[in-house]
Design an enzyme around this catalytic site. Sequence first.
Site, short mmCIF file in Angstrom:
data_model
loop_
_atom_site.label_atom_id
_atom_site.label_comp_id
_atom_site.label_asym_id
_atom_site.label_seq_id
_atom_site.Cartn_x
_atom_site.Cartn_y
_atom_site.Cartn_z
N ASN A 1 36.29 35.83 37.03
CA ASN A 1 37.50 36.04 36.23
C ASN A 1 38.65 35.42 37.01
O ASN A 1 39.10 35.98 38.00
CB ASN A 1 37.71 37.55 36.03
CG ASN A 1 39.00 37.86 35.30
OD1 ASN A 1 39.70 36.95 34.85
ND2 ASN A 1 39.32 39.14 35.18
N LYS B 1 41.62 35.07 36.17
CA LYS B 1 42.91 35.71 35.85
C LYS B 1 43.97 34.63 35.62
O LYS B 1 43.64 33.57 35.10
CB LYS B 1 43.28 36.73 36.93
CG LYS B 1 42.13 37.73 37.17
CD LYS B 1 42.51 38.91 38.01
CE LYS B 1 41.29 39.83 38.18
NZ LYS B 1 41.57 41.02 38.96
N HIS C 1 39.52 44.74 30.15
CA HIS C 1 39.83 44.69 31.59
C HIS C 1 40.96 45.68 31.89
O HIS C 1 41.89 45.83 31.08
CB HIS C 1 40.23 43.27 32.00
CG HIS C 1 40.25 43.10 33.49
ND1 HIS C 1 41.27 43.57 34.26
CD2 HIS C 1 39.34 42.56 34.33
CE1 HIS C 1 40.99 43.30 35.54
NE2 HIS C 1 39.83 42.70 35.60
N GLU D 1 43.45 45.50 33.73
CA GLU D 1 44.80 44.91 33.74
C GLU D 1 45.34 44.83 32.31
O GLU D 1 46.54 44.98 32.10
CB GLU D 1 44.76 43.54 34.42
CG GLU D 1 44.58 43.69 35.92
CD GLU D 1 43.90 42.52 36.61
OE1 GLU D 1 43.81 41.44 36.02
OE2 GLU D 1 43.46 42.72 37.76
N GLU E 1 34.37 48.28 36.75
CA GLU E 1 35.39 47.86 37.70
C GLU E 1 36.30 49.04 38.03
O GLU E 1 37.25 49.32 37.28
CB GLU E 1 36.22 46.72 37.10
CG GLU E 1 35.41 45.49 36.78
CD GLU E 1 36.28 44.22 36.78
OE1 GLU E 1 35.86 43.26 37.41
OE2 GLU E 1 37.36 44.23 36.18
N GLY F 1 41.29 43.92 43.64
CA GLY F 1 42.32 43.20 44.38
C GLY F 1 42.88 43.97 45.56
O GLY F 1 43.90 43.59 46.13
N SER G 1 36.85 43.71 44.41
CA SER G 1 36.76 43.25 45.80
C SER G 1 35.32 42.89 46.20
O SER G 1 34.91 43.13 47.33
CB SER G 1 37.37 44.28 46.75
OG SER G 1 38.74 44.45 46.47
P1 13P Z 1 38.89 41.20 42.62
O1 13P Z 1 37.50 40.64 42.86
O2 13P Z 1 39.98 40.24 42.99
O3 13P Z 1 39.05 42.56 43.21
O4 13P Z 1 39.03 41.38 41.03
C1 13P Z 1 38.02 42.00 40.31
C2 13P Z 1 38.31 41.85 38.87
O5 13P Z 1 39.24 42.44 38.36
C3 13P Z 1 37.43 40.97 38.08
O6 13P Z 1 37.66 41.10 36.72
#
Ligand code: 13P
Length: 252
Positions: A9, A11, A96, A98, A168, A174, A213
């Site tokens: 992803n 982002k 997701h 976010e 997740e 992150g 992560s």
């Molecule tokens: P990170 O691997 O940067 O923690 O992000 C995970 C994520 O949100 C994938 O959709």
Amino acid sequence: MRKKIVAGNWKMNTTPAEGVELLKGVAALKGEVCSCVNFIVCPPFTHLSEVVKVAKGTGIAVGAQNCAAEAKGAYTGEVSTQMIASLGVEYVILGHSERREYYAETSATLNKKMEQAYANNLTPIYCVGEKLEERESGKYFDVISAQIKEVVYNLSAEQFAKLVVAYEPVWAIGTGKTASAEQAQEIHAFIRKVLAEKFGAAADDTAILYGGSCKPGNAAEIFAKADVDGGLIGGAALVAKDFIAIGKGFAK
Ligand code: 13P
């Protein structure tokens, strides 16, 4: 046999040109990874057209990070699943954290987006996961169960057979804080149980990915767990050799 999947992803990162270079880097190294691993990259909308062209013949599939909840019409700024699918995109990330957090996506919205995804033959990668306070207060099983029941339970058996789920934990995204392999396994097994309550044995075939992560240094241990079928990777998916190294987390 469940699919093994490593999905990136991206982002809101990279320009279209940088995204194409990143994909080329992944494609160049992919031969180092077991052919049993299905790689997916999910760039921003602006990159999809070019990335799909470059991905052709590499065995790497392409996904979008979002889609509109409606089919077409006066929805300024939205991108429909028909538009996305017409490019040759195969997947779409939905739910997701976010998007739930910053764009107020609710189960009601996600039900509509899921319907749109299936209407245009996109495979949803449906994300669930608890926030830190929900983990600390012990409510996380209820939160995850509700995220599944309110959306996935509305699918037909045929739709469910295509679905990919991603766990997740929000506190691990992150932050550099990964769920331990045991914590991931506990939740993945729980998710599979909740899916099985509705869809029966078909839940044994559902790919459930871990995200948060996930890095070259911890992927192998997490992927070794019985109910973990791969990863949804954020930061580490932006570096071709790290993304590939995560793929190597699956023993040949
Ligand atoms: P990170 O691997 O940067 O923690 O992000 C995970 C994520 O949100 C994938 O959709």
